[in-house]
Design a protein around this motif. Sequence first.
Motif, PDB file in Angstrom:
ATOM      1  N   GLU A 131      41.672  30.211  57.440  1.00 12.01           N
ATOM      2  CA  GLU A 131      40.345  29.674  57.763  1.00 12.01           C
ATOM      3  C   GLU A 131      40.279  29.214  59.206  1.00 12.01           C
ATOM      4  OE1 GLU A 131      37.110  26.352  56.128  1.00 12.01           O
ATOM      5  OE2 GLU A 131      39.165  26.358  55.354  1.00 12.01           O
ATOM      6  N   PHE A 132      41.332  28.522  59.664  1.00 11.70           N
ATOM      7  CA  PHE A 132      41.341  28.069  61.060  1.00 11.70           C
ATOM      8  C   PHE A 132      41.289  29.256  62.018  1.00 11.70           C
ATOM      9  CE2 PHE A 132      43.639  27.311  65.006  1.00 11.70           C
ATOM     10  CZ  PHE A 132      42.962  26.217  65.521  1.00 11.70           C
ATOM     11  N   LEU A 133      42.151  30.244  61.783  1.00 13.11           N
ATOM     12  CA  LEU A 133      42.190  31.409  62.671  1.00 13.11           C
ATOM     13  C   LEU A 133      40.907  32.224  62.596  1.00 13.11           C
ATOM     14  CD1 LEU A 133      45.876  32.606  62.139  1.00 13.11           C
ATOM     15  CD2 LEU A 133      44.922  31.450  64.145  1.00 13.11           C
ATOM     16  N   ALA A 134      40.324  32.310  61.399  1.00 11.00           N
ATOM     17  CA  ALA A 134      39.058  33.040  61.251  1.00 11.00           C
ATOM     18  C   ALA A 134      37.949  32.352  62.036  1.00 11.00           C
ATOM     19  CB  ALA A 134      38.680  33.153  59.785  1.00 11.00           C
ATOM     20  N   GLN A 169      39.034  34.559  65.486  1.00 12.09           N
ATOM     21  CA  GLN A 169      38.174  35.674  65.110  1.00 12.09           C
ATOM     22  C   GLN A 169      36.715  35.424  65.493  1.00 12.09           C
ATOM     23  OE1 GLN A 169      38.213  38.098  61.218  1.00 12.09           O
ATOM     24  NE2 GLN A 169      36.612  36.596  60.837  1.00 12.09           N
ATOM     25  N   ASN A 170      36.108  34.400  64.947  1.00 17.93           N
ATOM     26  CA  ASN A 170      34.659  34.219  65.084  1.00 17.93           C
ATOM     27  C   ASN A 170      34.215  33.815  66.485  1.00 17.93           C
ATOM     28  OD1 ASN A 170      34.558  34.842  62.397  1.00 17.93           O
ATOM     29  ND2 ASN A 170      34.175  32.758  61.693  1.00 17.93           N
ATOM     30  N   SER A 182      41.210  39.970  63.581  1.00 18.68           N
ATOM     31  CA  SER A 182      40.219  40.306  62.562  1.00 18.68           C
ATOM     32  C   SER A 182      40.806  40.194  61.168  1.00 18.68           C
ATOM     33  CB  SER A 182      39.687  41.726  62.787  1.00 18.68           C
ATOM     34  OG  SER A 182      38.795  42.079  61.755  1.00 18.68           O
ATOM     35  N   PHE A 183      40.146  39.404  60.338  1.00 16.70           N
ATOM     36  CA  PHE A 183      40.479  39.319  58.922  1.00 16.70           C
ATOM     37  C   PHE A 183      39.449  40.082  58.097  1.00 16.70           C
ATOM     38  CE2 PHE A 183      42.490  35.425  60.533  1.00 16.70           C
ATOM     39  CZ  PHE A 183      43.748  35.532  59.949  1.00 16.70           C
ATOM     40  N   GLU A 184      38.639  40.921  58.756  1.00 13.09           N
ATOM     41  CA  GLU A 184      37.448  41.453  58.106  1.00 13.09           C
ATOM     42  C   GLU A 184      37.674  42.697  57.260  1.00 13.09           C
ATOM     43  OE1 GLU A 184      34.349  40.050  61.602  1.00 13.09           O
ATOM     44  OE2 GLU A 184      35.036  42.110  61.493  1.00 13.09           O
TER      45      GLU A 184
END
Length: 471
Positions: free
Chosen positions: A394-397, A401-402, A408-410
């Motif tokens: 969640e932190f990295l996303a 990422q965002n 990318s976790f997408e």
Amino acid sequence: MLKLYNTLTKQIVEFAPINPPNVGMYICGPTVYDYFHIGNARTFIMADIIRRYLEYKKYNVTYVMNLTDIDDKIIKKSIEEKVPASKVAKKYSEAFFEDIKRLKIKPATFYPKATDNIDEILRMIKALVDNGAAYNVDGNVFYNVSSFKTYGKLSGKKIDELESGARVEVMEEKQNPLDFALWKKSKEGEPFWKSEWGNGRPGWHIECSAMSCKHLGETFDIHAGGNDLIFPHHENEIAQSEASNKKPFVKYWLHFGFLNINKEKMSKSLGNFFTAREVLAKYSAEAIRLFFSMAHYRGPVDFTAELLDAAEKGLEKLKNLHSTIDSAINKNKSGGTIPEFDFKVFENRFSEAMDDDFNSPQAVAVIFDFVKEVNRIIAEKENIHSDFYVNVKEFLANTAQNVLGIISFEEKVLKQDSLLENELIKLLIEIRLKAKLDKNFQLADEIRKKLETLGITLKDTKEGTDFIKRQ
């Protein structure tokens, strides 16, 4: 509290949007006569990161990037290639969208084109002529720079000094060498639009004023672009917009530093000119974004292969943790221990960095400190509960990422979403079929029309109904 450097006031100031939580942001886009170069890519990527961070801060951002699709350079290219100017613009507009997608740049809210906004441009020019800020000479309409008393307030340049240093212009009809074209009389064989001053086309500066005000209002929050646009382009935008609308034009001006290649100015004559797609052929979009993120947006950047290689290697740490998260997140959902780890500390450090005039180099450092600490815990602890990995992800996303777009976790999520979307479409097709069997043709037609508006076209065949999703 977000603070940013405002080129207009030459100070770092607190960001206070005109109508919070809404933010209007405009960035000067490409002139579509060729593939955009890596210097342009820096501007587009850093503006994208700023936009993403504003959204991270829960602002509703209306993001506008124009496309200049009629210009002297486009006409010159059309003559060289012996094709219409519109065909040149179409080719390189499509290439532009391909390249920014590959660079992981979020789509703008609006991409207005000059040729689609001729009416708005003409209305602004007429207002300037009517109030004496512009004049017509045989079909060429010029802005009268001396009529705008605060001309130079963005760049810091003074009219007297500019006039004394100005070269004698070929266009002798101008009252002053500093005056600039709002409407250009068409030459034989050139594209043109009709106006009360005769057939012609818009000047470069006026299109940005007309289109930004159309989509964001006569006064809006942020205008961004490269340092090379401060003068004369942005200076002229201010003059014509404020003379036309009688209101302040933009509250905050953001400008991006220059890019050099191996400590030299990028130039085709020096053989060190690279397009974004040439660089993308050798390096990942994430590495390019990381490389640019590691320098402050206002400062210069020296673009070298060695630094890009280093960025690719730096990404390996993120990719390795990404892989660890993916493999571990489903292992210990019911068992294991949750290590003591204060995620909030890193979230606050990330926000503090970006709140300081979008200090992306410091934000990158926070992310890699986070990765180092997480890896230490993973190495020291055994049987870690999956909730820990969920929080890491969640932190990295949210950050890498965002905001920065360097990981990318997408992929898996997108595949799952696509499967779900396909099943829902099939369900609607079944409902539509039943409606047709029940002779409820109104419902069947409404389903078809609604899917069409969503980019999904139904095809009825002897074997049944299939669907096509438009990109």
